[in-house]
Design a protein around this motif. Structure first.
Motif, mmCIF file in Angstrom:
data_model
loop_
_atom_site.group_PDB
_atom_site.id
_atom_site.type_symbol
_atom_site.label_atom_id
_atom_site.label_comp_id
_atom_site.label_asym_id
_atom_site.label_seq_id
_atom_site.Cartn_x
_atom_site.Cartn_y
_atom_site.Cartn_z
ATOM 1 N N LEU A 194 -23.899 36.183 21.369
ATOM 2 C CA LEU A 194 -23.024 36.046 22.544
ATOM 3 C C LEU A 194 -24.146 36.045 23.691
ATOM 4 N N LEU A 195 -25.268 35.782 23.121
ATOM 5 C CA LEU A 195 -26.253 35.706 23.812
ATOM 6 C C LEU A 195 -26.774 34.563 23.822
ATOM 7 N N LEU A 196 -26.603 33.748 22.910
ATOM 8 C CA LEU A 196 -27.054 32.409 22.501
ATOM 9 C C LEU A 196 -25.730 31.514 23.464
ATOM 10 N N MET A 210 -5.412 33.690 20.876
ATOM 11 C CA MET A 210 -5.019 34.547 20.112
ATOM 12 C C MET A 210 -6.225 35.689 19.790
ATOM 13 N N LEU A 211 -7.460 34.848 19.135
ATOM 14 C CA LEU A 211 -8.577 35.231 18.941
ATOM 15 C C LEU A 211 -8.868 36.634 20.002
ATOM 16 N N GLU A 212 -8.807 35.597 21.526
ATOM 17 C CA GLU A 212 -9.294 37.017 22.369
ATOM 18 C C GLU A 212 -8.184 37.685 21.986
ATOM 19 N N LEU A 235 -15.038 42.417 26.178
ATOM 20 C CA LEU A 235 -15.833 41.260 25.545
ATOM 21 C C LEU A 235 -14.701 40.316 25.562
ATOM 22 N N ALA A 236 -13.544 40.777 25.173
ATOM 23 C CA ALA A 236 -12.935 40.273 24.715
ATOM 24 C C ALA A 236 -12.973 38.631 24.631
ATOM 25 N N GLY A 237 -12.100 38.063 25.987
ATOM 26 C CA GLY A 237 -13.087 36.702 25.723
ATOM 27 C C GLY A 237 -13.577 35.825 25.533
ATOM 28 N N TYR A 238 -15.494 36.662 25.746
ATOM 29 C CA TYR A 238 -16.231 35.855 25.297
ATOM 30 C C TYR A 238 -16.520 35.654 24.021
ATOM 31 N N VAL A 239 -16.043 37.262 23.701
ATOM 32 C CA VAL A 239 -16.311 36.790 21.964
ATOM 33 C C VAL A 239 -15.516 35.586 21.053
#
Length: 126
Positions: free
Chosen positions: A120-122, A1-3, A60-64
């Motif tokens: 995101l980097l972490l 859902m967040l993605e 970046l949706a999936g990653y965020v």
């Protein structure tokens, strides 16, 4: 859902950028638009920033989304506000730049994106 939320936000931001193209195109042909939006160059900056931020949302949706709802909120808020800072400047011909509210919005916008990208980097290294 967040993605989905991040992707949808990106698509809306890209659509907004496309719609901003119309006043940019018509600006030189309309005295009304020239009065309403004295800072055409700032309008163009907002248009370009909305395009870049919208693309970043989608890419970046999936990653965020892996960072959870707080990261999603920081990312979306910062991405939208960074681009709209130029829109505020376009409508006021940079007059709002010296206002306290504008400096606060700008600070929160930049801080939001700074925290989001550091987060995101972490995530990349954990």
């Amino acid at each position: 859902m967040l993605e989905w939320i991040v992707e949808t936000s990106g698509l809306i931001q890209l659509t907004f950028a496309v719609l901003l193209g119309w006043p940019i195109f018509l600006h030189g042909k309309s005295a009304f638009l020239q009065r309403m939006i004295p800072g055409r160059a700032r309008l163009l900056q907002s248009h370009i920033d909305d395009i870049f931020m919208g693309i970043l949302h989608i890419v970046l949706a999936g990653y965020v989304a892996k960072g959870g709802p707080i990261l999603v909120g920081l990312f979306i808020f910062g991405s939208w506000m960074n681009a709209q800072i130029f829109l505020f400047l376009a409508f006021t011909n940079d007059a709002c730049a010296s206002r306290a509210w504008f400096r606060i919005v700008t600070l929160f916008s930049f801080a939001s994106l700074t925290v989001a990208y550091l987060w995101l980097l972490l995530l990349q290294f954990t």
